[in-house]
Design a protein around this motif. Sequence first.
Motif, PDB file in Angstrom:
ATOM      1  N   ARG A 153      -4.458  -7.119   0.129  1.00 45.34           N
ATOM      2  CA  ARG A 153      -4.779  -7.060   1.555  1.00 45.34           C
ATOM      3  C   ARG A 153      -3.572  -6.613   2.359  1.00 45.34           C
ATOM      4  O   ARG A 153      -3.695  -5.822   3.295  1.00 45.34           O
ATOM      5  CB  ARG A 153      -5.245  -8.444   2.030  1.00 45.34           C
ATOM      6  N   ILE A 198     -11.539  -3.708   3.342  1.00 50.89           N
ATOM      7  CA  ILE A 198     -10.680  -4.038   4.472  1.00 50.89           C
ATOM      8  C   ILE A 198     -11.450  -3.840   5.769  1.00 50.89           C
ATOM      9  O   ILE A 198     -12.018  -2.780   6.018  1.00 50.89           O
ATOM     10  CB  ILE A 198      -9.417  -3.152   4.488  1.00 50.89           C
ATOM     11  N   VAL A 215      -5.749   2.540   4.769  1.00 47.10           N
ATOM     12  CA  VAL A 215      -6.595   1.911   3.764  1.00 47.10           C
ATOM     13  C   VAL A 215      -6.689   2.818   2.542  1.00 47.10           C
ATOM     14  O   VAL A 215      -6.949   4.022   2.665  1.00 47.10           O
ATOM     15  CB  VAL A 215      -7.996   1.620   4.320  1.00 47.10           C
ATOM     16  N   GLU A 232      -8.241  -1.536  -1.176  1.00 47.63           N
ATOM     17  CA  GLU A 232      -9.572  -2.055  -1.475  1.00 47.63           C
ATOM     18  C   GLU A 232      -9.847  -1.992  -2.968  1.00 47.63           C
ATOM     19  O   GLU A 232      -9.174  -1.272  -3.713  1.00 47.63           O
ATOM     20  CB  GLU A 232     -10.628  -1.250  -0.703  1.00 47.63           C
ATOM     21  N   SER A 284      -3.442  -3.068   2.306  1.00 48.90           N
ATOM     22  CA  SER A 284      -4.712  -2.415   2.663  1.00 48.90           C
ATOM     23  C   SER A 284      -5.310  -1.652   1.489  1.00 48.90           C
ATOM     24  O   SER A 284      -5.795  -0.523   1.640  1.00 48.90           O
ATOM     25  CB  SER A 284      -4.530  -1.475   3.865  1.00 48.90           C
TER      26      SER A 284
END
Length: 376
Positions: free
Chosen positions: A299, A364, A261, A304, A302
Motif C-alpha cells: 500500500r 488502491i 499506482v 496493487e 501503491s
Amino acid sequence: MIDFVMLLALLPATAAPAQEAVRKPAMVPAPRPIPAPPIVADQRQMLTWQPTILRCEGRPITATPMRRPLNALVWSGFQTKPVSFAFSIDASGRTLGIRRQRDNGAGLAEDLGPALAATRFPAKAPRGDCTIVYAPQMTSMAETPIAELISYSLAPEMGALPWAGWERIAGTGDCRDEPRPQALLQAYPDFRTLPGTPGARDWSMVRYDLDAKGRPTAVGTLTGTGNAALDAAAVTAIRASRYTSGARTGCQYPYWRAPLVLAPPPMPPEAAFRPTSATCPAGRDWTTPPVLTFPEAYRRRSIEGWAIVTYDLAPWGEPGNIHAVAAEPSADFGTQAEAVVRGARLPASDRGATGCVDRVIFKIGPRPGPPPPPPF
C-alpha cells in the motif's frame, strides 16, 4: 466464485516486645556512589539493502532502473543476513511471481518484495528462473551518504532521524539558527501535472539562501531521485516562496510526489482452479464477512495485486484447507488473501462443502496527500 475487492510494596514495621532491651544499631558503611553512565555518541546506524546477485537463467541482468528498498534505522551491533527472492520477468520487463526464498531480516526486510515489484527490466522475451539477493549494509550517521539520510527522513518508519543525521543534512549555513525563518508564503508545485513513478515515491531537496527581505536566492537542487520535472517545479516553487526578513544561508526544503499506482497483471480465469468434483455453492452468504486488509508495505508504494484462494468448508461454516493457488505480482498477496478467507465464516450446513474458489483483489482507492513537510 466470489470477488473480494479491497478498498514493589513496603513491609509494615513491627514493634519490639516490651521485655527486650533496645539495642544500639550496628554501624553500616554507606553504600558506594553509583557512577553516572558514560556519555557516548548516538549508536544508531542506517541499514540499507544492496542488490548483490541479480540473474535470470544463470546469466547476469540489469534493471532499468533498480528500485531501492526503504532504509531502516538500527542500533549499532544489529545483525541480519542477506535475503533472496525468486521471480520472473514478462515481455514488458515487469517482475512477476515474486517469492521470498530466505529471510533473516528480523522484520526489517518488508520493503524488499515491494521494491522488486516496482523494478523494471528491458522489454524482451519473457524470462524465468530469476534470482536476486539483497545484502544488508550498516553505516554510521557520519558515513551514510547525505541522500540516504534525506530519503530516510522523509519516511522515518523506524523513528526520527538522529540529530547527527540532521547535522549532516544541514551542512554549513545559518538557516537553522534560532530564530529560524518562518514561511510567510510557501509555494508548492501542481503535483497533478508532474510525471510520477509507479510503485516509487519521487523527491527533490532544494537548497537556497535568503536575502534581507526573506526572498530566496541561489536556488538549486541539492539532491533527489532524479525526477527532472519535479526538480524544476520544486526550484520554481521555492523561488515563489517568501519568508520572514533576515539574510540566511544554507536553507533546505523537500518536495515529494506520491507513487503512481502500479496496477496488477491480468488474472487467470477462476474456472481453471475449480475442481470438477466441487460442491461449494456459487453464492456466499457470510455470517462473518471477510475483513479486507491491504498489505501495508505494498500500500505504501501503491502496488496493487490479486490472489486466487481455494478452500473447503466445515459443516459449522469455517473455511479450511486454505491455499493461495495463484498470486501476483508477489506471493505476499496470496499470504494476505489466505488470512482474509481464514477469518470469515459461512452458515452451518449438514455436510460442509469442498472446492470453493474465491478471488481477492487488492486495489488502491483514493487517499489524501501527506501534510506538507517543515522547512529544513
